[in-house]
Design an enzyme around this catalytic site. Sequence first.
Site, PDB file in Angstrom:
ATOM      1  CG  ASP A 242      -1.767  -1.174   1.423  1.00  0.00           C
ATOM      2  OD1 ASP A 242      -1.330  -2.282   1.082  1.00  0.00           O
ATOM      3  OD2 ASP A 242      -2.891  -1.004   1.915  1.00  0.00           O
ATOM      4  NE  ARG A 275      -7.394   4.366   5.443  1.00  0.00           N
ATOM      5  CZ  ARG A 275      -8.327   4.573   6.360  1.00  0.00           C
ATOM      6  NH1 ARG A 275      -8.318   5.684   7.062  1.00  0.00           N
ATOM      7  NH2 ARG A 275      -9.273   3.687   6.583  1.00  0.00           N
TER       8      ARG A 275
END
Length: 499
Positions: A242, A275
């Site tokens: 990620d 995010r």
Amino acid sequence: MAMAEGERTECAEPPRDEPPADGALKRAEELKTQANDYFKAKDYENAIKFYSQAIELNPSNAIYYGNRSLAYLRTECYGYALGDATRAIELDKKYIKGYYRRAASNMALGKFRAALRDYETVVKVKPHDKDAKMKYQECNKIVKQKAFERAIAGDEHKRSVVDSLDIESMTIEDEYSGPKLEDGKVTISFMKELMQWYKDQKKLHRKCAYQILVQVKEVLSKLSTLVETTLKETEKITVCGDTHGQFYDLLNIFELNGLPSETNPYIFNGDFVDRGSFSVEVILTLFGFKLLYPDHFHLLRGNHETDNMNQIYGFEGEVKAKYTAQMYELFSEVFEWLPLAQCINGKVLIMHGGLFSEDGVTLDDIRKIERNRQPPDSGPMCDLLWSDPQPQNGRSISKRGVSCQFGPDVTKAFLEENNLDYIIRSHEVKAEGYEVAHGGRCVTVFSAPNYCDQMGNKASYIHLQGSDLRPQFHQFTAVPHPNVKPMAYANTLLQLGMM
């Protein structure tokens, strides 16, 4: 929908028949106080541990469940958070925070109508509470938007955004001094200029962004759902986990490990966006390298390359802020063509989430998945994006509320059936940036250091050498970034403190 690392804390137990003794009540309060201190220090795993101990001593206290629910929310254990919030409400129907927690859990799981019902309850109890009203209105807006999107999706003749674009007529203004594609093509000089341009917090011209998106959609749509790669003995490939919109950490990966090239191939294993507040910069950089090196730069889909996640966690809002809603729609179309898994030399299988809710899934089953869609709530496509490993054998309900958790025996059986050595997956923050589990058969790699500017975790990437395919881990730490906080473009409910 998402999760955290570390020891799994058991779900709440049903209340005992006999009320606890005074000594137990006092000790439970002490444990709650300790848990609160851990929570304030952002040590959510220990907070969960001590709330759980308090619950064992006094399982009839709604506040303990409500507090643990919030800690689960912070660690992205939305399934567990939902269960605790529901239990808190069962114990005390007047416990308003329980409704807030349950609404937050359902929002995170994309269950907007269920969330709306709880916000409605809060507004009825507290009609003059501005915060409650605002959250209700924001959630109601999402429910209506989703209904509208479903109505549009019902039109079988829905056109691609590409069909409505006239890129040639888009003009690049004279005052724009940034990178431009050369004769409509991505080059290494363009990529170097682009990364510096982004590093200086400047925006790529919309024409160039559209050119990249249209071209990368064409490239991705020709790929198999399962990409199969052969490494020669002397060749290596780098696997990253990620990145979540942490552009400056992405640049650091390239600084440490070298720019992508035909002799320095990469795999990025999903969750490029959301995010972090530089998701546009991350994804257009990755797409640019995919166009430059289509056979040596690989991108797999994560659970955050989906509409539900992007609507909540910032990518949709970021694209609309930096460009337009139309461009976000095109990003959504492109994400649907990202492959779901990659197999190296027939021995190492890479996917974002993990293995399956049912036995017997084969590589051929993965090849046959029709991926050009938003993921379903269950089934192999959902599992590849969402599942997590667990230390105990068997399968259990997902801490995320989506897919499942799978044990060492599940991993071993899958590998044996498909003649594989091990899997590499991402999807979970790990304190050291990686984890080797299930007797070496399940490897997690996570490449977003100090995740969301608060987790303090290291990150890592993996080298695989064709000669032996043993994972070689390389750790790194976070680098400074401009003063733009994570989640700056997230759904208003998150910014209002939904979680």
